[in-house]
Write a protein that holds these residues in place. Sequence first.
Motif, mmCIF file in Angstrom:
data_model
loop_
_atom_site.group_PDB
_atom_site.id
_atom_site.type_symbol
_atom_site.label_atom_id
_atom_site.label_comp_id
_atom_site.label_asym_id
_atom_site.label_seq_id
_atom_site.Cartn_x
_atom_site.Cartn_y
_atom_site.Cartn_z
ATOM 1 N N ASP A 58 0.818 -1.207 0.000
ATOM 2 C CA ASP A 58 0.000 0.000 0.000
ATOM 3 C C ASP A 58 0.856 1.262 0.000
ATOM 4 N N LYS A 91 1.585 4.473 -3.302
ATOM 5 C CA LYS A 91 1.230 5.878 -3.156
ATOM 6 C C LYS A 91 2.393 6.820 -3.443
ATOM 7 N N ALA A 93 -7.217 5.367 7.906
ATOM 8 C CA ALA A 93 -7.114 5.957 6.570
ATOM 9 C C ALA A 93 -7.618 4.999 5.502
ATOM 10 N N VAL A 150 -10.762 5.895 2.682
ATOM 11 C CA VAL A 150 -10.668 5.938 1.214
ATOM 12 C C VAL A 150 -11.260 4.689 0.568
ATOM 13 N N GLU A 175 -10.479 1.450 0.966
ATOM 14 C CA GLU A 175 -9.606 0.330 0.645
ATOM 15 C C GLU A 175 -10.016 -0.910 1.443
ATOM 16 N N ALA A 197 -6.191 10.754 5.878
ATOM 17 C CA ALA A 197 -6.556 9.947 4.713
ATOM 18 C C ALA A 197 -6.469 10.735 3.415
ATOM 19 N N GLN A 198 -6.738 12.042 3.472
ATOM 20 C CA GLN A 198 -6.722 12.862 2.256
ATOM 21 C C GLN A 198 -5.305 13.115 1.746
ATOM 22 N N TYR A 199 -4.308 12.879 2.584
ATOM 23 C CA TYR A 199 -2.913 13.098 2.178
ATOM 24 C C TYR A 199 -2.291 11.755 1.801
ATOM 25 N N GLU A 200 -2.526 11.341 0.575
ATOM 26 C CA GLU A 200 -2.130 10.003 0.137
ATOM 27 C C GLU A 200 -0.629 9.779 0.231
ATOM 28 N N MET A 242 0.467 9.292 3.813
ATOM 29 C CA MET A 242 0.115 7.966 4.311
ATOM 30 C C MET A 242 1.077 6.906 3.767
ATOM 31 N N GLY A 243 1.434 7.029 2.495
ATOM 32 C CA GLY A 243 2.392 6.090 1.916
ATOM 33 C C GLY A 243 3.742 6.172 2.620
#
Length: 239
Positions: free
Chosen positions: A62, A66, A116, A120, A122, A181-184, A187-188
């Motif tokens: 995951d 990202k 997160a 989104v 997932e 969650a909005q900051y992909e 998060m990656g």
Amino acid sequence: MATITYILLLSLLAGAAMPAGALLARLDVVHPALLGTSWRHFIVAFGGGALISAVALVLIPDGASKLSLLPAALCFAAGGACFYLLDAYLSKLDSAMGQLVAMLSDFIPEAIALGAAFAVGESTGLLLALLMVLQNLPEGFNAFEELSSRSQLSSNKILWAFSCLALVGPISAATGYYLLAQYEALMGALMLFASAGILYLVFQDIAPGSKLESRGMPALGAVAGFLLGLIGNMMLQGA
């Protein structure tokens, strides 16, 4: 059931595995013949297998999806370096809190990733929650044994502290769900950073500590821990 309620319950369940593991360790201290040496090392290695499965099946796939190659590599390298420095600092202090810090160091980013993932849409959120339960149980076991042998804290105080730490899960999951969650890309980066730290901890603390002379049980425990993660992943994939 509202999504956020479901997330909070999953993360609380994952966190509750820490005091559950500590309670098992307390029983082992009071009744050492209950588990025996082989099964005690099996539990340690099982936690290592579950941690590696979380890294291999969820966090790295995951996280890498990202980010582009260079940022992904830098985040992973930074995670390994930071956990090395943290381990060196704790060793210099000769602190009994090492296992506890290690436990929270992977639990917090995983709980954030859990929240997160649901935000989104997932499908990895449920699998990650399962893996967190599987790894927190033996990690709670290990941390309790280290704290009870090297600190002045009573067993009841350690169990109470572990129970309070379980609340970190819902807080972290809600942070991931509502804020991150909005900051992909972020998060990656967090997933890859945590992955490197988890791998460092497995090979630095768990794998050496699980070894028994001329016994195969610890290695079998690691395989069993990873196997359960693999089964959960394949079930979610519909295999």
